[in-house]
Scaffold this motif. Structure first.
Motif, PDB file in Angstrom:
ATOM      1  N   ILE A   1       0.841  -1.201   0.000  1.00  0.00           N
ATOM      2  CA  ILE A   1       0.000   0.000   0.000  1.00  0.00           C
ATOM      3  C   ILE A   1       0.875   1.249   0.000  1.00  0.00           C
ATOM      4  CG2 ILE A   1      -1.679   1.311   1.361  1.00  0.00           C
ATOM      5  CD1 ILE A   1      -2.840  -1.360   2.288  1.00  0.00           C
ATOM      6  N   GLY A   2       1.914   1.235   0.813  1.00  0.00           N
ATOM      7  CA  GLY A   2       2.831   2.369   0.846  1.00  0.00           C
ATOM      8  C   GLY A   2       3.500   2.581  -0.495  1.00  0.00           C
ATOM      9  N   TYR A   3       3.891   1.491  -1.159  1.00  0.00           N
ATOM     10  CA  TYR A   3       4.545   1.587  -2.462  1.00  0.00           C
ATOM     11  C   TYR A   3       3.606   2.215  -3.492  1.00  0.00           C
ATOM     12  CZ  TYR A   3       6.872   0.078  -6.758  1.00  0.00           C
ATOM     13  OH  TYR A   3       7.482   0.056  -7.993  1.00  0.00           O
TER      14      TYR A   3
ATOM     15  N   HIS B   1       1.189   4.274  -2.989  1.00  0.00           N
ATOM     16  CA  HIS B   1       1.034   5.702  -2.710  1.00  0.00           C
ATOM     17  C   HIS B   1       2.259   6.490  -3.174  1.00  0.00           C
ATOM     18  CE1 HIS B   1      -2.428   4.457  -0.397  1.00  0.00           C
ATOM     19  NE2 HIS B   1      -2.741   5.724  -0.173  1.00  0.00           N
ATOM     20  N   ARG B   2       3.452   5.958  -2.879  1.00  0.00           N
ATOM     21  CA  ARG B   2       4.663   6.671  -3.280  1.00  0.00           C
ATOM     22  C   ARG B   2       4.765   6.798  -4.788  1.00  0.00           C
ATOM     23  NH1 ARG B   2       6.698   3.385   0.726  1.00  0.00           N
ATOM     24  NH2 ARG B   2       7.637   1.956  -0.796  1.00  0.00           N
ATOM     25  N   MET B   3       4.377   5.749  -5.506  1.00  0.00           N
ATOM     26  CA  MET B   3       4.445   5.782  -6.958  1.00  0.00           C
ATOM     27  C   MET B   3       3.428   6.748  -7.563  1.00  0.00           C
ATOM     28  SD  MET B   3       6.964   3.946  -8.005  1.00  0.00           S
ATOM     29  CE  MET B   3       7.792   4.630  -6.559  1.00  0.00           C
ATOM     30  N   ASN B   4       2.442   7.141  -6.772  1.00  0.00           N
ATOM     31  CA  ASN B   4       1.450   8.112  -7.232  1.00  0.00           C
ATOM     32  C   ASN B   4       1.628   9.474  -6.563  1.00  0.00           C
ATOM     33  OD1 ASN B   4      -0.818   6.749  -9.037  1.00  0.00           O
ATOM     34  ND2 ASN B   4      -0.174   5.233  -7.524  1.00  0.00           N
ATOM     35  N   ASN B   5       2.816   9.669  -5.950  1.00  0.00           N
ATOM     36  CA  ASN B   5       3.150  10.955  -5.320  1.00  0.00           C
ATOM     37  C   ASN B   5       2.136  11.367  -4.254  1.00  0.00           C
ATOM     38  OD1 ASN B   5       5.460  11.388  -6.979  1.00  0.00           O
ATOM     39  ND2 ASN B   5       4.131  12.080  -8.630  1.00  0.00           N
ATOM     40  N   LEU B   6       1.689  10.401  -3.480  1.00  0.00           N
ATOM     41  CA  LEU B   6       0.731  10.662  -2.415  1.00  0.00           C
ATOM     42  C   LEU B   6       1.391  10.449  -1.060  1.00  0.00           C
ATOM     43  CD1 LEU B   6      -2.406   8.857  -3.896  1.00  0.00           C
ATOM     44  CD2 LEU B   6      -2.027  11.327  -3.741  1.00  0.00           C
ATOM     45  N   GLU B   7       0.991  11.258  -0.111  1.00  0.00           N
ATOM     46  CA  GLU B   7       1.513  11.132   1.246  1.00  0.00           C
ATOM     47  C   GLU B   7       1.080   9.801   1.847  1.00  0.00           C
ATOM     48  OE1 GLU B   7       3.483  13.071   3.012  1.00  0.00           O
ATOM     49  OE2 GLU B   7       3.731  14.566   1.427  1.00  0.00           O
ATOM     50  N   TRP B   8       1.993   9.179   2.598  1.00  0.00           N
ATOM     51  CA  TRP B   8       1.648   7.910   3.238  1.00  0.00           C
ATOM     52  C   TRP B   8       2.515   7.701   4.456  1.00  0.00           C
ATOM     53  CZ3 TRP B   8      -1.874   4.566   4.044  1.00  0.00           C
ATOM     54  CH2 TRP B   8      -1.559   3.329   4.621  1.00  0.00           C
ATOM     55  N   SER B   9       1.890   7.172   5.506  1.00  0.00           N
ATOM     56  CA  SER B   9       2.625   6.825   6.718  1.00  0.00           C
ATOM     57  C   SER B   9       2.118   5.495   7.250  1.00  0.00           C
ATOM     58  CB  SER B   9       2.460   7.921   7.787  1.00  0.00           C
ATOM     59  OG  SER B   9       3.066   7.500   8.999  1.00  0.00           O
ATOM     60  N   GLY B  10       2.942   4.460   7.056  1.00  0.00           N
ATOM     61  CA  GLY B  10       2.565   3.152   7.585  1.00  0.00           C
ATOM     62  C   GLY B  10       2.632   3.105   9.096  1.00  0.00           C
ATOM     63  N   GLY B  11       3.224   4.138   9.708  1.00  0.00           N
ATOM     64  CA  GLY B  11       3.316   4.178  11.161  1.00  0.00           C
ATOM     65  C   GLY B  11       2.187   4.969  11.806  1.00  0.00           C
ATOM     66  N   HIS B  12       1.123   5.235  11.063  1.00  0.00           N
ATOM     67  CA  HIS B  12      -0.021   5.958  11.624  1.00  0.00           C
ATOM     68  C   HIS B  12      -0.525   5.227  12.867  1.00  0.00           C
ATOM     69  CE1 HIS B  12      -4.159   7.477  11.963  1.00  0.00           C
ATOM     70  NE2 HIS B  12      -3.729   8.544  11.319  1.00  0.00           N
ATOM     71  N   ALA B  13      -1.017   5.994  13.830  1.00  0.00           N
ATOM     72  CA  ALA B  13      -1.428   5.419  15.116  1.00  0.00           C
ATOM     73  C   ALA B  13      -2.477   4.325  14.948  1.00  0.00           C
ATOM     74  CB  ALA B  13      -1.953   6.527  16.028  1.00  0.00           C
ATOM     75  N   ALA B  14      -3.434   4.518  14.026  1.00  0.00           N
ATOM     76  CA  ALA B  14      -4.494   3.523  13.835  1.00  0.00           C
ATOM     77  C   ALA B  14      -3.928   2.203  13.339  1.00  0.00           C
ATOM     78  CB  ALA B  14      -5.534   4.060  12.849  1.00  0.00           C
ATOM     79  N   ILE B  15      -2.968   2.280  12.430  1.00  0.00           N
ATOM     80  CA  ILE B  15      -2.354   1.061  11.881  1.00  0.00           C
ATOM     81  C   ILE B  15      -1.435   0.416  12.907  1.00  0.00           C
ATOM     82  CG2 ILE B  15      -0.822   0.178  10.086  1.00  0.00           C
ATOM     83  CD1 ILE B  15      -1.826   2.452   8.287  1.00  0.00           C
ATOM     84  N   ARG B  16      -0.638   1.240  13.570  1.00  0.00           N
ATOM     85  CA  ARG B  16       0.320   0.719  14.539  1.00  0.00           C
ATOM     86  C   ARG B  16      -0.396   0.011  15.694  1.00  0.00           C
ATOM     87  NH1 ARG B  16       2.753   5.123  15.232  1.00  0.00           N
ATOM     88  NH2 ARG B  16       1.931   5.691  17.289  1.00  0.00           N
ATOM     89  N   ALA B  17      -1.467   0.613  16.187  1.00  0.00           N
ATOM     90  CA  ALA B  17      -2.204   0.016  17.303  1.00  0.00           C
ATOM     91  C   ALA B  17      -2.864  -1.289  16.874  1.00  0.00           C
ATOM     92  CB  ALA B  17      -3.247   0.999  17.815  1.00  0.00           C
ATOM     93  N   THR B  18      -3.393  -1.319  15.662  1.00  0.00           N
ATOM     94  CA  THR B  18      -4.043  -2.532  15.172  1.00  0.00           C
ATOM     95  C   THR B  18      -3.037  -3.665  15.018  1.00  0.00           C
ATOM     96  OG1 THR B  18      -5.735  -1.248  14.013  1.00  0.00           O
ATOM     97  CG2 THR B  18      -5.402  -3.514  13.287  1.00  0.00           C
ATOM     98  N   LEU B  19      -1.882  -3.375  14.465  1.00  0.00           N
ATOM     99  CA  LEU B  19      -0.861  -4.416  14.308  1.00  0.00           C
ATOM    100  C   LEU B  19      -0.367  -4.931  15.653  1.00  0.00           C
ATOM    101  CD1 LEU B  19       1.276  -3.023  11.326  1.00  0.00           C
ATOM    102  CD2 LEU B  19      -0.254  -5.000  11.314  1.00  0.00           C
ATOM    103  N   ARG B  20      -0.278  -4.035  16.611  1.00  0.00           N
ATOM    104  CA  ARG B  20       0.138  -4.450  17.948  1.00  0.00           C
ATOM    105  C   ARG B  20      -0.898  -5.400  18.552  1.00  0.00           C
ATOM    106  NH1 ARG B  20       2.014   0.521  19.538  1.00  0.00           N
ATOM    107  NH2 ARG B  20      -0.024   1.014  20.393  1.00  0.00           N
TER     108      ARG B  20
END
Length: 216
Positions: free
Chosen positions: A104-106, A108-127
């Motif tokens: 997903i991050g890749y 976004h980057r290839m489409n020049n869009l901001e992305w943060s895989g470390g967002h709190a919602a994602i980080r908390a869910t993975l934890r």
């Protein structure tokens, strides 16, 4: 130094191309072409082909999931990504989930869009997923010398000899599959004491620094 300033260094000569009205740098068109070429190289060569195929597969899965839930995949809202990963968690390992997040991050980057895989919602869910579904990573059992002897016992054809050579070299040098199939006549050198293999690129050497592996 004299008071007249005769000892001062002479000024640097002016840029003759600029004086003549000739552009020193690339034109806007050629600059844009250079930028696009760099982007294309980053898109196609920054990752191994296997990784790009996996990313494409994961991204298509995410797009289908988003379509089925009536939301957009690009740009993806972090809570949406967290929900997708949460739904996958009972069936996939943490490593597989991390790869899907990287896909997903890749995208976004290839489409020049901001992305943060470390967002709190994602980080908390993975934890939370790690606590609920965490399990040791399965390690494939290695072949033993006894099993290797059975595999290479009788050679009858040229194909048998080739397979025998691949198995023995791969076992002796502890090569990955991709490293083994990349060997050619030019990357295997016979010496008085054994073989020298030139490994152009491996999983841990994506920038192709290369290394040599000796087999006594």
């Amino acid at each position: 130094m004299s008071e007249s300033g005769d000892d001062l260094p002479a000024p640097a000569p002016a840029d003759r191309a600029s004086d003549a009205g000739v552009a020193c740098g690339p034109s806007p068109g050629s600059l844009q072409q250079a930028i696009e070429a760099a982007k294309e190289t980053a898109r196609t060569a920054a990752h191994a082909p296997e990784t790009l195929r996996a990313y494409a597969h994961d991204w298509q899965d995410f797009c289908r999931w988003c379509h089925g839930h009536g939301t957009v995949s690009l740009p993806a809202a972090p809570p949406v990504v967290a929900a997708w990963l949460h739904e996958l968690a009972p069936r996939y390992s943490r490593a597989s989930l991390n790869r899907r997040l990287a896909a997903i991050g890749y995208a976004h980057r290839m489409n020049n869009l901001e992305w943060s895989g470390g967002h709190a919602a994602i980080r908390a869910t993975l934890r939370a997923i790690g606590r609920l579904y965490g399990r040791p990573q399965k390690q494939a059992a290695a072949l033993t010398s006894k099993e290797i002897r059975k595999l290479v016992a009788p050679e009858k054809t040229l194909t048998d000899l080739r397979d025998r050579a691949l198995l023995l070299i791969g076992f002796a040098a502890a090569l990955r599959r991709s490293e083994l199939v990349a060997l050619t006549g030019g990357t295997v050198r016979v010496t008085a004491t054994g073989l020298i293999l030139t490994i152009a690129r491996s999983k841990t050497d994506q920038e192709q620094q290369g290394e040599e592996v000796a087999i006594p």
